[in-house]
Design a protein around this motif. Structure first.
Motif, PDB file in Angstrom:
ATOM      1  N   GLY A  41       4.792  21.784 -13.264  1.00 35.01           N
ATOM      2  CA  GLY A  41       3.422  21.960 -13.757  1.00 35.01           C
ATOM      3  C   GLY A  41       3.325  22.228 -15.243  1.00 35.01           C
ATOM      4  N   LYS A  44       4.990  17.894 -18.290  1.00 33.64           N
ATOM      5  CA  LYS A  44       5.948  16.855 -18.688  1.00 33.64           C
ATOM      6  C   LYS A  44       5.440  15.460 -18.289  1.00 33.64           C
ATOM      7  CE  LYS A  44       9.236  18.711 -16.199  1.00 33.64           C
ATOM      8  NZ  LYS A  44       8.449  19.816 -15.605  1.00 33.64           N
ATOM      9  N   THR A  45       5.076  15.319 -17.027  1.00 33.49           N
ATOM     10  CA  THR A  45       4.633  14.001 -16.553  1.00 33.49           C
ATOM     11  C   THR A  45       3.341  13.577 -17.243  1.00 33.49           C
ATOM     12  OG1 THR A  45       5.758  14.241 -14.431  1.00 33.49           O
ATOM     13  CG2 THR A  45       3.883  12.740 -14.478  1.00 33.49           C
ATOM     14  N   THR A  46       2.461  14.536 -17.484  1.00 34.35           N
ATOM     15  CA  THR A  46       1.221  14.209 -18.192  1.00 34.35           C
ATOM     16  C   THR A  46       1.553  13.728 -19.605  1.00 34.35           C
ATOM     17  OG1 THR A  46       0.100  15.900 -16.889  1.00 34.35           O
ATOM     18  CG2 THR A  46      -1.049  15.107 -18.834  1.00 34.35           C
ATOM     19  N   HIS A 287      -4.190  11.951 -12.026  1.00 33.41           N
ATOM     20  CA  HIS A 287      -2.768  11.914 -12.267  1.00 33.41           C
ATOM     21  C   HIS A 287      -2.209  10.704 -11.546  1.00 33.41           C
ATOM     22  CE1 HIS A 287       1.360  13.122 -12.498  1.00 33.41           C
ATOM     23  NE2 HIS A 287       1.008  14.107 -13.302  1.00 33.41           N
TER      24      HIS A 287
HETATM   25  N1  LIG Z   1      -4.835  14.380 -11.961  1.00 32.04           N
HETATM   26  C1  LIG Z   1      -4.756  15.679 -12.073  1.00 32.04           C
HETATM   27  N2  LIG Z   1      -5.799  16.448 -11.724  1.00 32.04           N
HETATM   28  C2  LIG Z   1      -5.754  17.784 -11.863  1.00 32.04           C
HETATM   29  N3  LIG Z   1      -4.707  18.454 -12.347  1.00 32.04           N
HETATM   30  C3  LIG Z   1      -3.633  17.731 -12.714  1.00 32.04           C
HETATM   31  C4  LIG Z   1      -3.605  16.333 -12.604  1.00 32.04           C
HETATM   32  N4  LIG Z   1      -2.420  15.905 -13.067  1.00 32.04           N
HETATM   33  C5  LIG Z   1      -1.739  16.995 -13.435  1.00 32.04           C
HETATM   34  N5  LIG Z   1      -2.455  18.070 -13.225  1.00 32.04           N
HETATM   35  C6  LIG Z   1      -2.081  19.451 -13.506  1.00 32.04           C
HETATM   36  O1  LIG Z   1      -1.563  19.481 -14.817  1.00 32.04           O
HETATM   37  C7  LIG Z   1      -0.442  20.342 -14.887  1.00 32.04           C
HETATM   38  C8  LIG Z   1       0.738  19.569 -15.420  1.00 32.04           C
HETATM   39  O2  LIG Z   1       1.165  18.647 -14.431  1.00 32.04           O
HETATM   40  P1  LIG Z   1       2.423  17.681 -14.679  1.00 32.04           P
HETATM   41  O3  LIG Z   1       2.560  16.815 -13.485  1.00 32.04           O
HETATM   42  O4  LIG Z   1       2.264  17.044 -15.989  1.00 32.04           O
HETATM   43  O5  LIG Z   1       3.610  18.745 -14.760  1.00 32.04           O
HETATM   44  P2  LIG Z   1       5.186  18.502 -14.766  1.00 32.04           P
HETATM   45  O6  LIG Z   1       5.718  19.321 -15.879  1.00 32.04           O
HETATM   46  O7  LIG Z   1       5.490  17.071 -14.779  1.00 32.04           O
HETATM   47  O8  LIG Z   1       5.615  19.166 -13.397  1.00 32.04           O
HETATM   48  P3  LIG Z   1       6.813  18.785 -12.372  1.00 32.04           P
HETATM   49  O9  LIG Z   1       8.060  19.412 -12.923  1.00 32.04           O
HETATM   50  O10 LIG Z   1       6.374  19.413 -11.103  1.00 32.04           O
HETATM   51  O11 LIG Z   1       6.910  17.288 -12.284  1.00 32.04           O
HETATM   52  C9  LIG Z   1      -0.255  20.903 -13.490  1.00 32.04           C
HETATM   53  O12 LIG Z   1      -0.880  22.160 -13.417  1.00 32.04           O
HETATM   54  C10 LIG Z   1      -0.959  19.906 -12.614  1.00 32.04           C
HETATM   55  O13 LIG Z   1      -1.443  20.486 -11.437  1.00 32.04           O
END
Ligand SMILES: Nc1ncnc2c1ncn2[C@@H]1O[C@H](COP(=O)(O)OP(=O)(O)OP(=O)(O)O)[C@@H](O)[C@H]1O
Ligand SMILES: [Mg+2]
Length: 334
Positions: A41, A44-46, A287
């Motif tokens: 969370g 990173k993916t965002t 997402h």
């Molecule tokens: N489409 C979406 N709608 C609402 N919240 C989102 C959406 N996409 C991501 N988030 C929120 O944004 C935050 C970042 O998410 P992200 O997937 O980028 O994290 P991450 O670092 O890739 O996590 P992980 O290690 O679990 O893959 C999280 O709190 C997630 O719930």
């Protein structure tokens, strides 16, 4: 030509009221292997999604290979992307699917590209296998092969070794090293800190959407620059430790968080990022591939990033399963 492969300036990405990425600025040089580090969370993916033009930043700018990644066709032939938990479409055999993607990307010799890439990821035996018959690790490697086709100068890999057995994970790391030797810029995320420490020239640490630290691996692992990312989530039951429990104060100076690895149950696979060569990226405000609703247990997670004061004495407790290395998290994951 700019020395920078990626430049992110004060990028923020919101999903409704949720701020997934919050004013992050990053600069990634051409030819380097760059790590994105952070707990579940962290954003990173965002961040990846903004780099590959799948999501538009709500605020701030993202430039990739000197262009706006969101502009139609701007990154065609310049970028290869392995989305997190990529799902391959059904009804295809692996080889023909890769050839199809190669044709979509405008590559000259689709079959040669497909075969070479499958070979690089050690998956030639899957050429004639239905995509739905692949194991998780095989599907991941097939998706990785897709990202490598055409040898693009920039490759984004979101958790490329997650779920792979050690031998195959090592093979993927070798592919990343080879890309570096060929001056390919690689951005890679992983929860395996030792892996990132070995592979990367530089990295950024994200925490709750914010940039906690960024720098070269030498800077991040230097004595006095060690950091810890600790995730506490709801009520955490701490088993009796074999050694006196180590307490850890979060960067916010708040109360001690329990030094206990948070072990999350597996998150259902998600996919749906646009593969390279797919239709123009469309920001649907969602997402990519996320299943409805955030995974149970994510809400309310509290993460603390503590940057230790220079020269502070550190004696990180070895926790079973923790990946050794100077970049440390409290558990095997985060
Ligand atoms: N489409 C979406 N709608 C609402 N919240 C989102 C959406 N996409 C991501 N988030 C929120 O944004 C935050 C970042 O998410 P992200 O997937 O980028 O994290 P991450 O670092 O890739 O996590 P992980 O290690 O679990 O893959 C999280 O709190 C997630 O719930
Ligand atoms: Mg992610």
């Amino acid at each position: 030509m700019s020395e920078r492969a990626i430049e992110i300036l004060e990028a923020t990405r919101r999903f409704g009221t949720k701020v997934a990425v919050d004013g992050v600025s990053l600069s990634i040089q051409r030819g380097e292997v760059y790590g994105l580090i952070g707990p579940n969370g962290a954003g990173k993916t965002t961040t990846f999604s903004m780099m590959c033009g799948y999501l538009r930043p709500t605020r701030g700018t993202v430039r990739v290979m000197g262009v706006d990644p969101f502009a139609d066709g701007a990154l065609k032939g310049k970028i290869g992307v392995l989305p997190q938990d990529a799902m391959l479409p059904g009804g295809w055999k692996v080889g023909p699917l890769l050839m199809y993607w190669a044709r979509l990307s405008g590559l000259d010799a689709p079959e040669k590209e497909a075969r070479t890439s499958l070979e690089r990821v050690g998956l030639m035996e899957a050429w004639g296998v239905d995509t739905h018959a692949l194991s998780h690790g095989m599907a991941k490697r097939a998706a990785l092969a897709q990202a490598l086709m055409g040898r693009p100068p920039l490759v984004l890999l979101d958790e490329p070794t997650a779920g792979l057995d050690p031998r195959i994970a090592n093979q993927v790391r070798q592919v990343i090293r080879e890309m570096k030797d060929q001056q390919t810029t690689v951005v890679v995320s992983s929860h395996n800190l030792q892996e990132l420490e070995q592979l990367c020239d530089a990295a950024a640490i994200l925490d709750r959407g914010k940039l906690a630290q960024a720098g070269t691996m030498a800077e991040l692992t230097a004595q006095g620059a060690e950091f810890r990312v600790q995730v506490a989530h709801g009520t955490v039951i701490i088993p009796e430790p074999p050694v006196p429990a180590r307490r850890h104060v979060g960067a916010d100076g708040g109360r001690d968080a329990p030094a206990h690895p948070l072990r999350r149950p597996g998150i259902p696979a998600r996919g749906g990022h646009q593969p390279r060569g797919g239709p123009p990226a469309a920001d649907r405000g969602a997402h990519p591939g996320r299943l409805p609703g955030p995974p149970a247990g994510r809400a309310g997670a509290a993460a603390h990033v503590a940057g230790g004061p220079p020269g502070a004495k550190r004696n990180p407790r070895k926790i079973p399963g923790e990946t050794p290395g100077r970049l440390r998290s409290p558990g095997s994951g985060w």
